[in-house]
Design a protein around this motif. Structure first.
Motif, PDB file in Angstrom:
ATOM      1  N   ASN A 190      -4.670 -61.152   4.617  1.00 53.59           N
ATOM      2  CA  ASN A 190      -5.758 -60.231   4.329  1.00 53.59           C
ATOM      3  C   ASN A 190      -5.207 -59.148   3.416  1.00 53.59           C
ATOM      4  O   ASN A 190      -4.447 -58.282   3.850  1.00 53.59           O
ATOM      5  CB  ASN A 190      -6.310 -59.622   5.627  1.00 53.59           C
ATOM      6  CG  ASN A 190      -7.560 -58.793   5.383  1.00 53.59           C
ATOM      7  OD1 ASN A 190      -7.667 -58.081   4.378  1.00 53.59           O
ATOM      8  ND2 ASN A 190      -8.519 -58.884   6.296  1.00 53.59           N
ATOM      9  N   VAL A 191      -5.581 -59.218   2.141  1.00 50.16           N
ATOM     10  CA  VAL A 191      -5.009 -58.310   1.142  1.00 50.16           C
ATOM     11  C   VAL A 191      -5.290 -56.853   1.509  1.00 50.16           C
ATOM     12  O   VAL A 191      -4.428 -55.977   1.367  1.00 50.16           O
ATOM     13  CB  VAL A 191      -5.560 -58.623  -0.265  1.00 50.16           C
ATOM     14  CG1 VAL A 191      -4.965 -57.670  -1.298  1.00 50.16           C
ATOM     15  CG2 VAL A 191      -5.255 -60.054  -0.639  1.00 50.16           C
ATOM     16  N   ALA A 192      -6.502 -56.588   1.993  1.00 53.00           N
ATOM     17  CA  ALA A 192      -6.869 -55.209   2.329  1.00 53.00           C
ATOM     18  C   ALA A 192      -5.962 -54.638   3.406  1.00 53.00           C
ATOM     19  O   ALA A 192      -5.689 -53.427   3.427  1.00 53.00           O
ATOM     20  CB  ALA A 192      -8.330 -55.158   2.776  1.00 53.00           C
ATOM     21  N   ASP A 193      -5.482 -55.511   4.320  1.00 59.93           N
ATOM     22  CA  ASP A 193      -4.615 -55.041   5.401  1.00 59.93           C
ATOM     23  C   ASP A 193      -3.210 -54.705   4.927  1.00 59.93           C
ATOM     24  O   ASP A 193      -2.574 -53.783   5.437  1.00 59.93           O
ATOM     25  CB  ASP A 193      -4.531 -56.101   6.511  1.00 59.93           C
ATOM     26  CG  ASP A 193      -5.820 -56.211   7.309  1.00 59.93           C
ATOM     27  OD1 ASP A 193      -6.653 -55.277   7.210  1.00 59.93           O
ATOM     28  OD2 ASP A 193      -6.010 -57.229   8.010  1.00 59.93           O
ATOM     29  N   ILE A 194      -2.690 -55.489   3.970  1.00 62.13           N
ATOM     30  CA  ILE A 194      -1.287 -55.292   3.576  1.00 62.13           C
ATOM     31  C   ILE A 194      -1.127 -54.405   2.345  1.00 62.13           C
ATOM     32  O   ILE A 194      -0.035 -53.896   2.086  1.00 62.13           O
ATOM     33  CB  ILE A 194      -0.581 -56.642   3.329  1.00 62.13           C
ATOM     34  CG1 ILE A 194      -1.171 -57.358   2.115  1.00 62.13           C
ATOM     35  CG2 ILE A 194      -0.605 -57.502   4.572  1.00 62.13           C
ATOM     36  CD1 ILE A 194      -0.364 -58.574   1.674  1.00 62.13           C
ATOM     37  N   PHE A 195      -2.218 -54.214   1.569  1.00 64.37           N
ATOM     38  CA  PHE A 195      -2.059 -53.483   0.308  1.00 64.37           C
ATOM     39  C   PHE A 195      -1.573 -52.057   0.560  1.00 64.37           C
ATOM     40  O   PHE A 195      -2.183 -51.293   1.300  1.00 64.37           O
ATOM     41  CB  PHE A 195      -3.369 -53.447  -0.486  1.00 64.37           C
ATOM     42  CG  PHE A 195      -3.183 -52.905  -1.871  1.00 64.37           C
ATOM     43  CD1 PHE A 195      -2.758 -53.735  -2.905  1.00 64.37           C
ATOM     44  CD2 PHE A 195      -3.360 -51.559  -2.150  1.00 64.37           C
ATOM     45  CE1 PHE A 195      -2.534 -53.251  -4.174  1.00 64.37           C
ATOM     46  CE2 PHE A 195      -3.151 -51.055  -3.424  1.00 64.37           C
ATOM     47  CZ  PHE A 195      -2.737 -51.906  -4.437  1.00 64.37           C
ATOM     48  N   VAL A 207       4.985 -63.590  -4.708  1.00 66.56           N
ATOM     49  CA  VAL A 207       5.082 -62.434  -5.610  1.00 66.56           C
ATOM     50  C   VAL A 207       3.936 -61.465  -5.343  1.00 66.56           C
ATOM     51  O   VAL A 207       4.134 -60.254  -5.209  1.00 66.56           O
ATOM     52  CB  VAL A 207       5.065 -62.884  -7.089  1.00 66.56           C
ATOM     53  CG1 VAL A 207       4.820 -61.698  -8.012  1.00 66.56           C
ATOM     54  CG2 VAL A 207       6.380 -63.551  -7.451  1.00 66.56           C
ATOM     55  N   ASN A 208       2.736 -61.998  -5.252  1.00 69.39           N
ATOM     56  CA  ASN A 208       1.566 -61.150  -5.006  1.00 69.39           C
ATOM     57  C   ASN A 208       1.709 -60.371  -3.714  1.00 69.39           C
ATOM     58  O   ASN A 208       1.435 -59.163  -3.663  1.00 69.39           O
ATOM     59  CB  ASN A 208       0.294 -62.003  -4.952  1.00 69.39           C
ATOM     60  CG  ASN A 208      -0.146 -62.475  -6.317  1.00 69.39           C
ATOM     61  OD1 ASN A 208       0.133 -61.842  -7.328  1.00 69.39           O
ATOM     62  ND2 ASN A 208      -0.835 -63.613  -6.362  1.00 69.39           N
ATOM     63  N   ILE A 209       2.133 -61.039  -2.655  1.00 73.97           N
ATOM     64  CA  ILE A 209       2.267 -60.367  -1.359  1.00 73.97           C
ATOM     65  C   ILE A 209       3.273 -59.232  -1.444  1.00 73.97           C
ATOM     66  O   ILE A 209       3.025 -58.118  -0.961  1.00 73.97           O
ATOM     67  CB  ILE A 209       2.664 -61.386  -0.270  1.00 73.97           C
ATOM     68  CG1 ILE A 209       1.501 -62.351  -0.008  1.00 73.97           C
ATOM     69  CG2 ILE A 209       3.076 -60.680   1.016  1.00 73.97           C
ATOM     70  CD1 ILE A 209       1.859 -63.537   0.868  1.00 73.97           C
ATOM     71  N   GLU A 210       4.422 -59.509  -2.076  1.00 75.55           N
ATOM     72  CA  GLU A 210       5.448 -58.471  -2.220  1.00 75.55           C
ATOM     73  C   GLU A 210       4.916 -57.286  -3.021  1.00 75.55           C
ATOM     74  O   GLU A 210       5.178 -56.122  -2.689  1.00 75.55           O
ATOM     75  CB  GLU A 210       6.688 -59.053  -2.903  1.00 75.55           C
ATOM     76  CG  GLU A 210       7.457 -60.064  -2.072  1.00 75.55           C
ATOM     77  CD  GLU A 210       8.011 -59.459  -0.807  1.00 75.55           C
ATOM     78  OE1 GLU A 210       8.702 -58.422  -0.886  1.00 75.55           O
ATOM     79  OE2 GLU A 210       7.733 -59.995   0.286  1.00 75.55           O
ATOM     80  N   LEU A 211       4.187 -57.573  -4.088  1.00 76.51           N
ATOM     81  CA  LEU A 211       3.666 -56.503  -4.938  1.00 76.51           C
ATOM     82  C   LEU A 211       2.567 -55.719  -4.237  1.00 76.51           C
ATOM     83  O   LEU A 211       2.521 -54.487  -4.320  1.00 76.51           O
ATOM     84  CB  LEU A 211       3.147 -57.084  -6.260  1.00 76.51           C
ATOM     85  CG  LEU A 211       4.213 -57.667  -7.188  1.00 76.51           C
ATOM     86  CD1 LEU A 211       3.554 -58.288  -8.417  1.00 76.51           C
ATOM     87  CD2 LEU A 211       5.216 -56.602  -7.620  1.00 76.51           C
TER      88      LEU A 211
END
Length: 704
Positions: free
Chosen positions: A7-12, A256-260
């Motif tokens: 969930n991008v909103a959770d990790i961003f 890469v996306n997750i790390e960024l």
């Protein structure tokens, strides 16, 4: 391959000490003081810094951090960091406290003697300082070292000169803010309090298999292939561009996306680029300072995650001959704190006087300082791209598109513009598909500086370079144009008349730099010469632009660089070029001497033995003999070219350091390198693949 749902909103931004975290953890008064520092440039007192440092440390420790580092951008082209743990002196009990003071947050003291200074500092003068840039959020980086609190900082010498990219960037941002606010006030805007350059950076890169990478000394030492024959297939079918992303690459991109995302980098777009094994990543726009930091994080993350996937990320501008190289597109606009994009033309740009003045100022700035803008993208690797029918030409020009060009021509011819071209509808001709609204302007990928709707896209920047320097130049030259315009308009008795006269004057003055055609064509090169536009084909030729009287006056006027800082940067550029070419030349010598020539000599013996064996069998050995002759001739050419390269490389090392040495490397060593490559690449096409000492282009770009 991981299939875990994200969930991008959770990790961003979970590893960023951002505004939300600061509001939650800092006392209201402390938070207000920090915001005032960020928004108004107020100085941060030590008491406030102590509280911020304590909370930042506690937050970082919760994230698993054991160390902190002042993360900065020296003039090496890469980031630098020195790690310190949070532990203080041991207590009598043998335990330790974890501490981090405001003083440690605000200021660090790395040794400055080993960083490039261009003569600003002697080697024995070691002291340098890093200063916290509170406008760029601190973040926790998680990697093999564990978790580290990274604090973005500026880096300066003991005597105050900038030794980094961030300091002049921040100065240039202040310059354009001041001058843009002057311009806005003239148009009656009293609400905007701050104007910031907004930047979006598209990053291109190659991925190759790590095992094959390690078999090539040229990739290891220089980041590009110095030898290599083209495989039967390259990029001519255009089948890789926007093609289906292979699973191994998709898995890499996901990580890469997750790390960024965790460190607040808004990675948004990813796709296959034109060349095989080439890809692109683009984030959402951010303030210039943050965008520059984020691009450095992107490059580091690409390299780190590639290794985790058994690959190597190549950021060199030209890792492979014969296919497209890599760049990055610096998308630049100017926005106010209350959401106004000063490069937004609106539906009727001919009526938008403020936009037309901004546009006229930018055209004037680019025309006047084309040499500086070209130099801001100069890099040894970029010499292989610019003007090579894959990247913008080395000639600076501006693309405006049909709509704005029509408005510009109206202004030049009559002094007023009465209409703007409309976009209209694009009819698909398919009943089940909707007709699409069509923009009034097409795009031009051959232009180095193109208007693309509400921003300018500077397409020249090299893929491994920091985008700080191009944005320093853009901010400063536009600040100068704004300042000159405001100087005139603030004294005008009739503002409306004066502003229209000024727009026309600037449009006429910059007419030569506007070009909407094919920038790759030979006709444009001839036309640009007729117009008197500079065609600066190499990094070495571009460097003098930094220290001209015009450049010194520009940067000193807005306190972005001193003359001494500019001269030091010129020396650093010459030195960087000479060192880069020297490493490449020595690598070629090493590879030719220890790998190619021995391998080919061994192969010629096999051919000779074959010729003898065939003749002894009583069969015509003409074909075998011809192959032996061809290989032997090329081997001789290789040996002669190697001797020449050795000679000129040794001579280059004896030259006076600086412009003389860099020029010699460019004029003598580079051609000698190219001459050595020719016979070796021909040999690769003849010699048995099993006898060739390293992976081929086909192995590298099609087997990843």
């Amino acid at each position: 391959m991981s299939t875990e749902l994200i969930n991008v909103a959770d990790i961003f931004g979970e590893n960023v000490f951002n505004d939300t975290v600061m509001q939650e953890r800092l006392p209201k008064k402390i938070y207000k003081n920090l915001k005032k520092t960020i928004e108004e440039g107020k100085e941060l007192d030590l008491e406030t810094a102590d509280v911020i440092a304590h909370e930042m440390k506690e937050w970082a420790i919760e994230k698993g951090a054991t160390h902190y580092t002042h993360w900065f951008l020296p003039l090496t082209g890469v980031t630098a960091e020195k790690h310190d743990s949070f532990i203080s002196a041991p207590l009598p009990s043998g335990k330790v406290l974890m501490s981090f003071s405001g003083k440690e947050l605000i200021k660090g003291e790395p040794d400055a003697s080993s960083f490039p200074s261009g003569g600003l500092r002697a080697t024995f003068e070691a002291r340098g300082y890093t200063a916290w840039d509170c406008t760029s959020p601190a973040f926790v980086r998680q990697d093999a070292a564990g978790a580290t609190l990274c604090i973005p900082t500026a880096f300066c010498s003991y005597t105050g000169e900038a030794l980094d990219q961030k300091t002049p960037l921040l100065r240039s941002m202040e310059a354009i803010n001041t001058q843009a606010l002057r311009l806005l006030r003239l148009f009656g805007n009293t609400t905007s309090k701050k104007v910031t350059p907004s930047v979006g950076v598209e990053q291109e890169y190659f991925l190759v298999d790590a095992e094959k990478f390690m078999q090539r000394k040229d990739l290891i030492y220089t980041g590009r292939t110095l030898f290599g024959a083209m495989p039967p297939k390259g990029q001519e079918l255009d089948d890789h561009y926007f093609g289906t992303i292979r699973q191994r690459i998709a898995s890499f991109m996901r990580d890469v996306n997750i790390e960024l995302w965790k460190v607040g980098v808004s990675a948004k777009t990813q796709h296959n680029e034109v060349a095989p094994a080439q890809h692109e990543l683009a984030p959402i726009y951010a303030e210039a300072n943050i965008a520059v930091d984020h691009n450095q994080i992107i490059m580091q993350t690409l390299k780190r995650v590639a290794c985790q996937h058994g690959m190597k990320c190549l950021l060199h501008e030209k890792p492979f001959a014969g296919v497209n190289g890599s760049g990055k597109h610096d998308n630049w606009s100017i926005t106010t704190d209350d959401g106004i994009n000063m490069l937004e033309p609106g539906k009727t740009p001919h009526e938008n006087t403020q936009f037309l003045l901004v546009l006229a100022c930018i055209l004037k700035a680019v025309y006047k300082h084309a040499d500086l803008l070209r130099q801001s993208a100069a890099d040894p690797g970029n010499d292989h791209r610019l003007g090579a029918n894959e990247a913008p030409p080395a000639i600076i020009s501006v693309f405006l598109g049909e709509q704005l060009e029509d408005v510009r021509q109206q202004l030049i011819s009559t002094g007023t513009a009465t209409h703007s071209l409309k976009g209209g509808k694009l009819e698909t001709g398919v009943a089940t598909l909707p007709d699409l609204s069509k923009d009034a302007t097409d795009r031009n990928r051959t232009s180095p500086f193109a208007f693309t709707g509400n921003k300018f896209e500077f397409r020249m920047v090299g893929s491994r370079d920091s985008v700080a320097n191009p944005n320093i130049v853009l901010n400063t030259i536009v600040a100068e144009a704004f300042a000159d315009a405001c100087d005139v308009l603030e004294k005008a008795d009739d503002f409306e008349l004066a502003v229209h006269d000024l727009i026309k004057e600037y449009m006429v003055e910059s007419d030569k730099v506007v070009f909407n055609g094919n920038g790759y064509s030979d006709e444009w090169v001839a036309e640009a010469e007729r117009r008197g536009l500079p065609n600066i084909k190499s990094m070495v030729e571009s460097i003098p632009a930094i220290t001209t009287d015009k450049a010194v006056a520009l940067f000193e006027r807005f306190s972005v660089f001193t003359k001494a800082e500019l001269e030091s940067r010129a020396e650093i550029e010459y030195e960087a070029y000479a060192k880069a070419v020297n490493i490449e030349a020595r690598t070629m010598i090493d590879m030719a001497s220890k790998q190619f020539i021995p391998a080919v000599m061994k192969y010629t013996k096999q051919l000779a033995d074959t010729v003898i064996a065939v003749k002894e069998a009583g069969v015509d050995a003409e074909v075998q003999a011809e192959a032996l002759t061809e290989v032997s001739v090329l081997l001789k050419e290789t040996k002669e070219a190697l001797a020449t390269l050795k000679k000129v490389t040794e001579e280059a090392a004896e030259k006076e350091e600086g412009e003389v040495q860099a020029t010699y490397y460019h004029s003598e060593v580079v051609p000698a390198m190219e001459a050595l490559r020719v016979p070796v690449d021909k040999l690769e096409m003849i010699v048995d693949k099993e006898a060739w000492p390293m992976p081929s282009y086909g192995d590298l770009i099609f087997e990843v």
